[in-house]
Design a protein around this motif. Structure first.
Motif, PDB file in Angstrom:
ATOM      1  N   ASP A 124      -1.917  -3.889   6.380  1.00 15.87           N
ATOM      2  CA  ASP A 124      -3.858  -3.212   6.391  1.00 15.87           C
ATOM      3  C   ASP A 124      -4.076  -2.976   7.722  1.00 15.87           C
ATOM      4  OD1 ASP A 124      -4.889  -7.034   5.996  1.00 15.87           O
ATOM      5  OD2 ASP A 124      -5.095  -5.416   4.802  1.00 15.87           O
ATOM      6  N   THR A 125      -3.247  -2.296   8.364  1.00 15.71           N
ATOM      7  CA  THR A 125      -2.973  -1.069   9.222  1.00 15.71           C
ATOM      8  C   THR A 125      -3.191   0.358   9.323  1.00 15.71           C
ATOM      9  OG1 THR A 125      -0.718  -2.652  10.534  1.00 15.71           O
ATOM     10  CG2 THR A 125      -1.149  -0.537  11.032  1.00 15.71           C
ATOM     11  N   VAL A 146      -1.610  -4.724  12.238  1.00 13.09           N
ATOM     12  CA  VAL A 146      -1.022  -5.689  12.270  1.00 13.09           C
ATOM     13  C   VAL A 146       0.059  -6.075  12.164  1.00 13.09           C
ATOM     14  CG1 VAL A 146      -1.219  -7.774  10.880  1.00 13.09           C
ATOM     15  CG2 VAL A 146      -2.872  -5.752  11.394  1.00 13.09           C
ATOM     16  N   GLN A 203      -1.814 -10.223  15.237  1.00 14.21           N
ATOM     17  CA  GLN A 203      -0.531 -10.859  15.130  1.00 14.21           C
ATOM     18  C   GLN A 203      -0.871 -10.906  13.057  1.00 14.21           C
ATOM     19  OE1 GLN A 203       1.873  -9.999  17.290  1.00 14.21           O
ATOM     20  NE2 GLN A 203       2.685 -11.569  15.741  1.00 14.21           N
ATOM     21  N   GLU A 204       0.413 -10.539  12.555  1.00 15.31           N
ATOM     22  CA  GLU A 204      -0.068 -10.822  10.899  1.00 15.31           C
ATOM     23  C   GLU A 204      -0.729 -12.663  10.984  1.00 15.31           C
ATOM     24  OE1 GLU A 204       3.183 -10.743   8.418  1.00 15.31           O
ATOM     25  OE2 GLU A 204       2.423 -11.683   6.321  1.00 15.31           O
ATOM     26  N   ALA A 229      -5.438 -11.441   7.994  1.00 18.95           N
ATOM     27  CA  ALA A 229      -4.653  -9.898   8.131  1.00 18.95           C
ATOM     28  C   ALA A 229      -3.151  -9.292   7.764  1.00 18.95           C
ATOM     29  CB  ALA A 229      -4.595  -8.814   9.754  1.00 18.95           C
ATOM     30  N   GLN A 230      -2.652  -8.600   7.303  1.00 17.06           N
ATOM     31  CA  GLN A 230      -0.942  -8.530   7.080  1.00 17.06           C
ATOM     32  C   GLN A 230      -0.320  -7.391   7.517  1.00 17.06           C
ATOM     33  OE1 GLN A 230      -1.076  -8.883   2.706  1.00 17.06           O
ATOM     34  NE2 GLN A 230      -2.192 -10.642   2.737  1.00 17.06           N
ATOM     35  N   GLU A 253      -4.067 -13.632  11.338  1.00 10.49           N
ATOM     36  CA  GLU A 253      -5.269 -13.923  12.502  1.00 10.49           C
ATOM     37  C   GLU A 253      -6.749 -12.578  11.252  1.00 10.49           C
ATOM     38  OE1 GLU A 253      -2.934 -12.952  16.424  1.00 10.49           O
ATOM     39  OE2 GLU A 253      -4.544 -12.535  15.920  1.00 10.49           O
ATOM     40  N   SER A 260      -5.201  -4.403  18.203  1.00 13.59           N
ATOM     41  CA  SER A 260      -3.858  -5.007  18.038  1.00 13.59           C
ATOM     42  C   SER A 260      -3.592  -6.210  17.898  1.00 13.59           C
ATOM     43  CB  SER A 260      -2.592  -4.617  19.028  1.00 13.59           C
ATOM     44  OG  SER A 260      -1.015  -5.216  18.455  1.00 13.59           O
TER      45      SER A 260
END
Lengths: 115, 114
Positions: free
Chosen positions: A83-84, A113, A14-15, A79-80, A17, A12
């Motif tokens: 991308d989850t 994300v 943050q956007e 990551a956005q 990273e 898990s």
């Protein structure tokens, strides 16, 4: 029994990273595939790597196949939330004693994300 | 156009019943598969057919019987359903000639046995 160990199991972040997912085995594979699965849907193929040491890029995703063809990694840059999903690696061992088409799947990495 | 389709999407049934799941692919692939994904998301192959011939038959109870009437269809019939059969079942297809067995998955059938 051929196994593919994926790590981490959960991630898990943050956007923005970066992250890396690993797929390891003691067995050699003819090729290795990466899939992404979203809730309520089937896995979708992202990439196939075939040659030892091969690196493939798909926008912000970089896939690498180990020199000995026993392991692979998936690196995501910046990551956005889109991308989850669940990332699965799958190895083809058909040239190394496995049945034709019998892919060995890892247990997956669940990526979240957050915006 | 849907490449790999499965019906039904959801299936809720009682223990002891018999049920079928259907799968069709319009990709022209010669190999089709059935996978089971458990609650922990582990995806395990059950069967594969190449041109209507059974190729892979993993350790699956014989209550599960696949049938391939032609290379575009692979159905799964399950007899005497048990609680432990609850899972998501995915159909997939691939083309042998590519050599890498890249799988194209259907949307899944969520089976709940009560």
């Amino acid at each position: 029994t051929q196994l593919l160990e994926q790590s981490p199991q959960f991630l898990s972040i943050q956007e923005g990273e970066n992250l890396t997912v690993y797929c390891n085995s003691s067995s050699v594979f003819s090729s290795l595939q990466w899939y992404r699965q979203e809730p309520g849907e089937g896995p979708v193929l992202l990439v196939t790597v075939v040659t030892g040491g091969e690196v493939k890029k798909l926008k912000r995703l970089t896939f690498q196949f180990g020199d000995a063809r026993k392991d692979s990694s998936l690196h995501i840059t910046a990551a956005q939330p889109g991308d989850t999903g669940l990332y699965l690696c799958a190895g083809d061992s058909s040239n190394y004693g496995g049945s034709q088409g019998n892919l060995i799947f890892g247990k997956g990495t669940k990526l979240s994300v957050k915006p | 156009d849907t490449a790999v389709s499965q019906t039904p999407k959801y299936l809720v049934t009682q223990m002891g019943n018999d049920k079928s799941i259907k799968c069709e692919q319009n990709l022209g692939h010669d190999t089709m598969y059935w996978y089971k994904q458990d609650s922990k998301k582990f995806l395990k192959i059950m069967f594969s057919y190449n041109n209507k011939e059974l190729i892979i038959n993993e350790t699956v109870p014989n209550r599960f019987s696949p049938k391939s009437p032609d290379k575009a269809h692979l159905n799964l019939h399950i007899n005497s359903l048990e609680l432990g059969d609850s899972a998501v079942y995915f159909c997939a297809s691939s083309e042998t000639g590519t050599g890498s067995y890249e799988q194209y998955f259907g949307p899944g059938t969520r089976l709940t046995v009560t």
